[in-house]
Design a protein around this motif. Structure first.
Motif, PDB file in Angstrom:
ATOM      1  N   THR A  91      48.845  46.615  49.690  1.00 32.33           N
ATOM      2  CA  THR A  91      48.755  46.351  48.255  1.00 32.33           C
ATOM      3  C   THR A  91      50.108  45.984  47.678  1.00 32.33           C
ATOM      4  O   THR A  91      50.241  45.025  46.909  1.00 32.33           O
ATOM      5  N   ILE A  94      51.370  42.418  49.197  1.00 31.94           N
ATOM      6  CA  ILE A  94      50.657  41.269  48.636  1.00 31.94           C
ATOM      7  C   ILE A  94      50.932  41.123  47.146  1.00 31.94           C
ATOM      8  O   ILE A  94      51.165  40.012  46.642  1.00 31.94           O
ATOM      9  N   SER A  95      50.947  42.235  46.421  1.00 28.74           N
ATOM     10  CA  SER A  95      51.203  42.179  44.981  1.00 28.74           C
ATOM     11  C   SER A  95      52.598  41.639  44.690  1.00 28.74           C
ATOM     12  O   SER A  95      52.780  40.804  43.791  1.00 28.74           O
ATOM     13  N   TYR A 136      32.470  45.001  41.012  1.00 24.26           N
ATOM     14  CA  TYR A 136      32.613  44.734  42.447  1.00 24.26           C
ATOM     15  C   TYR A 136      31.559  45.441  43.289  1.00 24.26           C
ATOM     16  O   TYR A 136      31.167  44.956  44.349  1.00 24.26           O
ATOM     17  N   TRP A 150      40.150  47.108  53.593  1.00 27.06           N
ATOM     18  CA  TRP A 150      40.677  45.815  53.166  1.00 27.06           C
ATOM     19  C   TRP A 150      40.046  45.363  51.860  1.00 27.06           C
ATOM     20  O   TRP A 150      40.678  44.642  51.073  1.00 27.06           O
ATOM     21  N   ILE A 151      38.812  45.791  51.592  1.00 29.76           N
ATOM     22  CA  ILE A 151      38.188  45.482  50.307  1.00 29.76           C
ATOM     23  C   ILE A 151      38.938  46.195  49.179  1.00 29.76           C
ATOM     24  O   ILE A 151      39.205  45.626  48.111  1.00 29.76           O
ATOM     25  N   ILE A 154      42.142  44.379  48.327  1.00 27.91           N
ATOM     26  CA  ILE A 154      41.913  43.193  47.494  1.00 27.91           C
ATOM     27  C   ILE A 154      41.696  43.589  46.035  1.00 27.91           C
ATOM     28  O   ILE A 154      42.254  42.975  45.109  1.00 27.91           O
ATOM     29  N   ALA A 158      44.096  42.785  42.814  1.00 25.57           N
ATOM     30  CA  ALA A 158      43.570  42.095  41.632  1.00 25.57           C
ATOM     31  C   ALA A 158      43.872  42.873  40.361  1.00 25.57           C
ATOM     32  O   ALA A 158      44.209  42.286  39.317  1.00 25.57           O
ATOM     33  N   GLN A 161      47.954  42.802  39.946  1.00 22.29           N
ATOM     34  CA  GLN A 161      48.670  41.532  39.870  1.00 22.29           C
ATOM     35  C   GLN A 161      49.171  41.170  38.471  1.00 22.29           C
ATOM     36  O   GLN A 161      50.311  40.710  38.330  1.00 22.29           O
TER      37      GLN A 161
END
Length: 288
Positions: A91, A94-95, A136, A150-151, A154, A158, A161
């Motif tokens: 997290t 990627i963020s 979701y 992994w979900i 993501i 989101a 971000q």
């Protein structure tokens, strides 16, 4: 130059010490109580948590590690710790990657749409997490991918971000555009100028933003509780399950020991990066 009197100085330091003790008392009490039995920590006589009366009667000592045994060995809390590390790591990475690139692009953009992108991001950041998670859950069940780590990564990216984009844009706004222009004149392309010229002076901001992203993922409860299976659960939802419900008895001392185990790394992390955090927050607050 005004110099405070000794009495005023003593009062200031005394108040600061009192406030620090008051703020730290719940955590210190939890650490102390994690080495007691349930009757001492959750009993009606609160003094037993300090004296260890029932711990001495049951274990033959004023301290016991039964809570940590229950959590880490009997209840396999280490699985939740590993899941938390994996989810938090990806997290944050990627963020920060998308947040840094997006923040730099929006900070240097002269187009009006940059403002609207930031405004939309702020709206999504202001929404309660449960509102986003609710949207979701049903599709994930239908697709058969609910419960995977992994979900959750993501979804957390989101949610996180917009915050990272706003933070990184604020830091980039404090860096003069002349640095970019000088690098371009010296022969760098935009990507090289970003990596070799801008990023070396951006590390305090990256560390600050990364720490806040870390705290979001590490301390998350709603997303983990709603989207992860019991096997892939992270630490905070797992601790909550130890407390039990009205229909099911819990293992409260395992929860107390797990709370201490989950909180201690945060304390160490803040102590290690305190200088970078202060530097980053100060730099980001000057302009933007």
């Amino acid at each position: 130059m005004y110099k405070p009197t000794p009495l005023l100085t003593a009062a200031i330091y005394g108040f600061a010490a009192f406030w620090l003790l008051l703020a730290a008392f719940p955590f210190l009490l939890t650490i102390w109580g994690s080495f007691k039995t349930e009757l001492d920590f959750f009993g009606t006589d609160w003094t037993n948590v300090f004296t260890g009366r029932f711990t001495l009667e049951r274990e033959g000592s004023y301290f016991t590690g039964i809570g940590y045994f229950l959590a880490w060995i009997q209840e396999d809390f280490w699985r939740a710790a590993i899941n938390t590390i994996i989810i938090t790591f990806f997290t944050v990475v990627i963020s920060l990657t998308f947040g840094t690139l997006g923040g730099y692009a929006l900070a240097r953009s002269a187009y009006s749409y940059a403002f609207w992108i930031l405004l939309i991001a702020l709206v999504f950041r202001a929404l309660p997490h449960i509102v986003l998670v609710a949207g979701y859950k049903a599709p994930l069940f239908e697709l058969g991918i609910w419960g995977h780590t992994w979900i959750t990564v993501i979804v957390l990216v989101a949610i996180n971000q917009p915050f990272t984009i706003w933070m990184m844009r604020s830091f980039f706004m404090n860096i003069p555009k002349e640095l970019d222009e000088s690098a371009l004149i010296d022969g760098c392309n935009r990507l090289k100028a970003f990596w070799f010229v801008i990023m070396p002076v951006m590390w305090p901001g990256v560390i600050t933003t990364g720490l806040f992203s870390f705290l979001l993922a590490y301390n998350d409860f709603i997303v983990g509780a709603a989207l992860l299976s019991e096997q892939n659960s992270t630490m905070i939802p797992t601790i909550n399950s130890y407390l039990g419900t009205a229909q099911q008895d819990g293992i409260e001392m395992a929860a107390v020991a797990a709370v201490v185990s989950a909180t201690a790394p945060l304390f160490v992390l803040v102590m290690v990066f305190q200088r970078q955090i202060v530097s980053g927050l100060t730099a980001g607050a000057v302009k933007g």
